[in-house]
Design an enzyme around this catalytic site. Structure first.
Site, PDB file in Angstrom:
ATOM      1  N   ARG A  43      -6.460  -8.275   7.481  1.00 40.19           N
ATOM      2  CA  ARG A  43      -5.566  -8.334   6.325  1.00 40.19           C
ATOM      3  C   ARG A  43      -4.438  -7.306   6.383  1.00 40.19           C
ATOM      4  O   ARG A  43      -3.968  -6.825   5.358  1.00 40.19           O
ATOM      5  CB  ARG A  43      -6.340  -8.178   5.010  1.00 40.19           C
ATOM      6  CG  ARG A  43      -7.386  -9.248   4.807  1.00 40.19           C
ATOM      7  CD  ARG A  43      -7.868  -9.262   3.379  1.00 40.19           C
ATOM      8  NE  ARG A  43      -8.998 -10.165   3.193  1.00 40.19           N
ATOM      9  CZ  ARG A  43      -9.743 -10.196   2.103  1.00 40.19           C
ATOM     10  NH1 ARG A  43      -9.490  -9.393   1.103  1.00 40.19           N
ATOM     11  NH2 ARG A  43     -10.734 -11.050   2.004  1.00 40.19           N
ATOM     12  N   ARG A  47      -0.403  -8.207   1.443  1.00 43.44           N
ATOM     13  CA  ARG A  47      -1.181  -7.380   0.540  1.00 43.44           C
ATOM     14  C   ARG A  47      -0.591  -6.000   0.262  1.00 43.44           C
ATOM     15  O   ARG A  47       0.091  -5.847  -0.727  1.00 43.44           O
ATOM     16  CB  ARG A  47      -2.608  -7.274   1.034  1.00 43.44           C
ATOM     17  CG  ARG A  47      -3.267  -8.664   1.006  1.00 43.44           C
ATOM     18  CD  ARG A  47      -4.672  -8.638   1.455  1.00 43.44           C
ATOM     19  NE  ARG A  47      -5.323  -9.922   1.253  1.00 43.44           N
ATOM     20  CZ  ARG A  47      -5.382 -10.880   2.160  1.00 43.44           C
ATOM     21  NH1 ARG A  47      -4.818 -10.733   3.323  1.00 43.44           N
ATOM     22  NH2 ARG A  47      -6.019 -11.991   1.902  1.00 43.44           N
ATOM     23  N   ARG A  56       7.738 -12.261  -0.455  1.00 35.08           N
ATOM     24  CA  ARG A  56       6.900 -13.306  -1.046  1.00 35.08           C
ATOM     25  C   ARG A  56       7.199 -13.544  -2.524  1.00 35.08           C
ATOM     26  O   ARG A  56       6.603 -14.430  -3.149  1.00 35.08           O
ATOM     27  CB  ARG A  56       5.421 -12.919  -0.898  1.00 35.08           C
ATOM     28  CG  ARG A  56       4.734 -13.256   0.406  1.00 35.08           C
ATOM     29  CD  ARG A  56       4.249 -14.707   0.475  1.00 35.08           C
ATOM     30  NE  ARG A  56       3.880 -15.272  -0.813  1.00 35.08           N
ATOM     31  CZ  ARG A  56       2.721 -15.089  -1.416  1.00 35.08           C
ATOM     32  NH1 ARG A  56       1.781 -14.396  -0.855  1.00 35.08           N
ATOM     33  NH2 ARG A  56       2.475 -15.623  -2.602  1.00 35.08           N
ATOM     34  N   ASP A  92      -3.758 -18.708   6.373  1.00 34.63           N
ATOM     35  CA  ASP A  92      -4.997 -18.553   5.620  1.00 34.63           C
ATOM     36  C   ASP A  92      -6.018 -19.523   6.174  1.00 34.63           C
ATOM     37  O   ASP A  92      -5.657 -20.549   6.758  1.00 34.63           O
ATOM     38  CB  ASP A  92      -4.785 -18.814   4.119  1.00 34.63           C
ATOM     39  CG  ASP A  92      -5.990 -18.332   3.313  1.00 34.63           C
ATOM     40  OD1 ASP A  92      -6.063 -17.134   3.027  1.00 34.63           O
ATOM     41  OD2 ASP A  92      -6.885 -19.158   3.022  1.00 34.63           O
ATOM     42  N   TYR A 167     -15.933 -22.664   0.256  1.00 41.44           N
ATOM     43  CA  TYR A 167     -14.789 -22.949  -0.637  1.00 41.44           C
ATOM     44  C   TYR A 167     -14.749 -24.419  -1.041  1.00 41.44           C
ATOM     45  O   TYR A 167     -14.453 -24.752  -2.178  1.00 41.44           O
ATOM     46  CB  TYR A 167     -13.470 -22.536   0.028  1.00 41.44           C
ATOM     47  CG  TYR A 167     -13.312 -21.034   0.091  1.00 41.44           C
ATOM     48  CD1 TYR A 167     -13.034 -20.311  -1.063  1.00 41.44           C
ATOM     49  CD2 TYR A 167     -13.480 -20.336   1.276  1.00 41.44           C
ATOM     50  CE1 TYR A 167     -12.920 -18.930  -1.032  1.00 41.44           C
ATOM     51  CE2 TYR A 167     -13.373 -18.963   1.322  1.00 41.44           C
ATOM     52  CZ  TYR A 167     -13.092 -18.262   0.167  1.00 41.44           C
ATOM     53  OH  TYR A 167     -12.997 -16.896   0.192  1.00 41.44           O
TER      54      TYR A 167
HETATM   55  O1  1CP Z   1      -3.649  -9.905   7.929  1.00 38.48           O
HETATM   56  C1  1CP Z   1      -3.576 -10.904   7.211  1.00 38.48           C
HETATM   57  O2  1CP Z   1      -3.455 -10.863   5.976  1.00 38.48           O
HETATM   58  C2  1CP Z   1      -3.502 -12.195   7.959  1.00 38.48           C
HETATM   59  C3  1CP Z   1      -3.489 -13.394   7.131  1.00 38.48           C
HETATM   60  C4  1CP Z   1      -4.748 -13.834   6.413  1.00 38.48           C
HETATM   61  C5  1CP Z   1      -6.033 -14.003   6.926  1.00 38.48           C
HETATM   62  C6  1CP Z   1      -6.563 -13.624   8.303  1.00 38.48           C
HETATM   63  C7  1CP Z   1      -4.756 -14.279   5.076  1.00 38.48           C
HETATM   64  C8  1CP Z   1      -3.594 -14.266   4.178  1.00 38.48           C
HETATM   65  N1  1CP Z   1      -5.978 -14.788   4.812  1.00 38.48           N
HETATM   66  C9  1CP Z   1      -6.789 -14.615   5.921  1.00 38.48           C
HETATM   67  C10 1CP Z   1      -8.158 -15.073   6.104  1.00 38.48           C
HETATM   68  C11 1CP Z   1      -8.987 -15.358   4.930  1.00 38.48           C
HETATM   69  N2  1CP Z   1      -8.645 -15.985   3.768  1.00 38.48           N
HETATM   70  C12 1CP Z   1     -10.368 -15.110   4.896  1.00 38.48           C
HETATM   71  C13 1CP Z   1     -11.169 -14.551   6.031  1.00 38.48           C
HETATM   72  C14 1CP Z   1     -10.904 -13.109   6.218  1.00 38.48           C
HETATM   73  C15 1CP Z   1     -11.473 -12.173   5.210  1.00 38.48           C
HETATM   74  O3  1CP Z   1     -12.656 -12.260   4.906  1.00 38.48           O
HETATM   75  O4  1CP Z   1     -10.706 -11.323   4.791  1.00 38.48           O
HETATM   76  C16 1CP Z   1     -10.852 -15.548   3.666  1.00 38.48           C
HETATM   77  C17 1CP Z   1     -12.275 -15.475   3.158  1.00 38.48           C
HETATM   78  C18 1CP Z   1      -9.759 -16.101   2.960  1.00 38.48           C
HETATM   79  C19 1CP Z   1      -9.772 -16.738   1.642  1.00 38.48           C
HETATM   80  C20 1CP Z   1      -8.805 -16.088   0.727  1.00 38.48           C
HETATM   81  N3  1CP Z   1      -7.463 -16.323   0.765  1.00 38.48           N
HETATM   82  C21 1CP Z   1      -9.067 -15.123  -0.252  1.00 38.48           C
HETATM   83  C22 1CP Z   1     -10.433 -14.544  -0.590  1.00 38.48           C
HETATM   84  C23 1CP Z   1     -10.950 -15.112  -1.859  1.00 38.48           C
HETATM   85  C24 1CP Z   1     -12.420 -14.804  -2.042  1.00 38.48           C
HETATM   86  O5  1CP Z   1     -13.248 -15.727  -1.846  1.00 38.48           O
HETATM   87  O6  1CP Z   1     -12.757 -13.655  -2.376  1.00 38.48           O
HETATM   88  C25 1CP Z   1      -7.833 -14.787  -0.841  1.00 38.48           C
HETATM   89  C26 1CP Z   1      -7.580 -13.817  -1.943  1.00 38.48           C
HETATM   90  C27 1CP Z   1      -6.837 -15.556  -0.176  1.00 38.48           C
HETATM   91  C28 1CP Z   1      -5.371 -15.524  -0.397  1.00 38.48           C
HETATM   92  C29 1CP Z   1      -4.644 -14.803   0.676  1.00 38.48           C
HETATM   93  N4  1CP Z   1      -4.724 -15.092   2.028  1.00 38.48           N
HETATM   94  C30 1CP Z   1      -3.862 -14.264   2.725  1.00 38.48           C
HETATM   95  C31 1CP Z   1      -3.201 -13.429   1.764  1.00 38.48           C
HETATM   96  C32 1CP Z   1      -2.142 -12.405   2.101  1.00 38.48           C
HETATM   97  C33 1CP Z   1      -3.714 -13.761   0.509  1.00 38.48           C
HETATM   98  C34 1CP Z   1      -3.320 -13.155  -0.824  1.00 38.48           C
HETATM   99  C35 1CP Z   1      -2.374 -14.055  -1.480  1.00 38.48           C
HETATM  100  C36 1CP Z   1      -1.131 -13.402  -1.943  1.00 38.48           C
HETATM  101  O7  1CP Z   1      -0.604 -12.450  -1.351  1.00 38.48           O
HETATM  102  O8  1CP Z   1      -0.651 -13.932  -2.959  1.00 38.48           O
END
Ligand code: 1CP
Length: 365
Positions: A43, A47, A56, A92, A167
């Protein structure tokens, strides 16, 4: 050395300097020595970075994952800022699932939300296999990124079948994965059909990224730690194995990661990855004993330590590095993703510290 002049000699000798396949990150994945212990952060893209929030500001998450220029810029931001040893594609885990025809959105502050959760065989049948055309924006972004990144490797990724299924079955983020487990226990055939279909989607998504030039891939089974080892082996391992085995000849290292998986590390190692990611709960020397000497480890600083006073953080970094020396290869990372409130300057300082402490001649080489 071969005297062949057709170019095969260069291939036989492996990657050349300046090739991401010869980077400290890929070398560590392959359990080869390098100039320092490589570091990147799950991540890291998005973020915590103000430049991410700015770019964004008016673009929805899922939409931003479909714009190649935006994907490229967000992926590069942490590389420029922190000097990490690898980039991870901004996307994602639900992006390929949406491309496979599942109606969903990524809701700010919540995460993925699925409009019609999966409950029947007909729902599973509606998850189509994906092709490169379905995710052409990812193919384009990876190609652009490989050009921009030069010697820095790009990590492609996908969600593993269990985490994706959670999910789809729950309809969104879940604490206990109750409906997912209920489906598993009550209708194993339907479960295996769903997990098998999601394994195909994940494999196709990873292949697109590798074909476009990604130097490594990570299969995220973030929520697998909710399972007992017996259930993991029965319901999940064969499907994750299918994904990783499908990439055996792809020529790039495969990383497999989950949270709370201390008791699953041996089984997760058997899924077939070259590197097993470890969360902060299991010391890396113990993790290494569990995954075996033929695999490198990745991890495992508690992301909350980034909020600790610097001397506390530094001592913990030294401990992680020392325990990582028990492994045949170590990629420094957090035990899970960067938390949104993290001060980005702490991440930059942490990268420099890991590099300094592990520079050749000063520690592991
Ligand atoms: O470094 C990075 O941020 C790379 C991009 C990335 C990755 C590798 C994003 C962007 N998501 C993911 C993978 C991801 N997404 C995982 C596996 C990794 C981990 O466990 O961290 C999972 C479980 C998700 C699902 C997801 N997408 C969640 C988790 C929700 C939960 O169940 O608790 C969330 C909050 C997202 C949204 C998301 N994905 C990525 C970002 C930057 C965001 C936040 C959205 C935003 O900025 O508005």
């Amino acid at each position: 050395m071969s005297t062949d002049t057709t170019g095969t000699a260069a291939r036989d000798e492996g990657p050349r300097p300046g090739d991401p396949a010869d980077s400290p990150f890929v070398r560590a994945c392959r359990r080869k020595p390098g100039p320092h212990t490589p570091v990147w952060f799950m991540r890291q893209a998005g973020r915590s970075l103000p430049e991410y929030r700015k770019i964004r500001a008016n673009v929805a998450m899922l939409e931003s994952c479909r714009r190649p220029e935006l994907i490229t810029e967000i992926t590069l931001q942490p590389v420029r800022r922190h000097g990490v040893d690898a980039a991870i594609l901004f996307s994602d885990i639900v992006v390929p699932v949406a491309a496979a025809g599942v109606a969903l959105d990524i809701v700010p502050g919540t995460g993925p939300v699925v409009t019609d959760p999966v409950t029947t065989a007909a729902d599973v049948e509606r998850i189509r296999p994906i092709t490169r055309d379905d995710v052409h924006y990812v193919d384009e972004a990876v190609r652009m990124l490989v050009g921009e990144l030069g010697a820095t490797p790009l990590i492609g990724f996908a969600g593993a079948p269990f985490t994706l299924a959670s999910y789809l079955v729950e309809g969104g983020p879940s604490r206990n994965h109750t409906k997912t487990k209920a489906l598993m226990y009550s209708d194993p055939d339907l479960w295996h059909a769903l997990a098998g279909r999601l394994a195909e989607v994940a494999l196709a998504f990873l292949k697109v990224q590798i074909d476009a030039g990604a130097s490594a891939v990570q299969l995220f089974d973030s929520w697998a730690g909710a399972l007992s080892e017996a259930d993991y082996r029965r319901y999940v391992l064969p499907h994750s194995q299918a994904v990783l085995a499908g990439l055996a000849d792809a020529g790039v290292p495969r990383i497999h990661f989950g949270v709370g998986t201390g008791e699953l590390l041996t089984a997760m190692g058997e899924a077939g990855a070259d590197v097993v990611g470890v969360d902060w709960r299991t010391p890396l020397d113990i993790a290494t004993r569990r995954v075996g000497p033929q695999r490198a480890v990745q991890g495992n600083l508690d992301p909350c330590l980034l909020f600790a006073p610097w001397p506390v953080l530094e001592a913990e970094v030294r401990r992680v590095l020392a325990q990582g020396r028990a492994a045949p290869g170590h990629i420094f990372n957090l035990g899970h993703g960067v938390l949104p409130e993290t001060d980005p300057d702490v991440l930059t300082r942490l990268v420099a510290l890991v590099h300094e402490l592990t520079a050749r001649g000063n520690g592991r080489s």
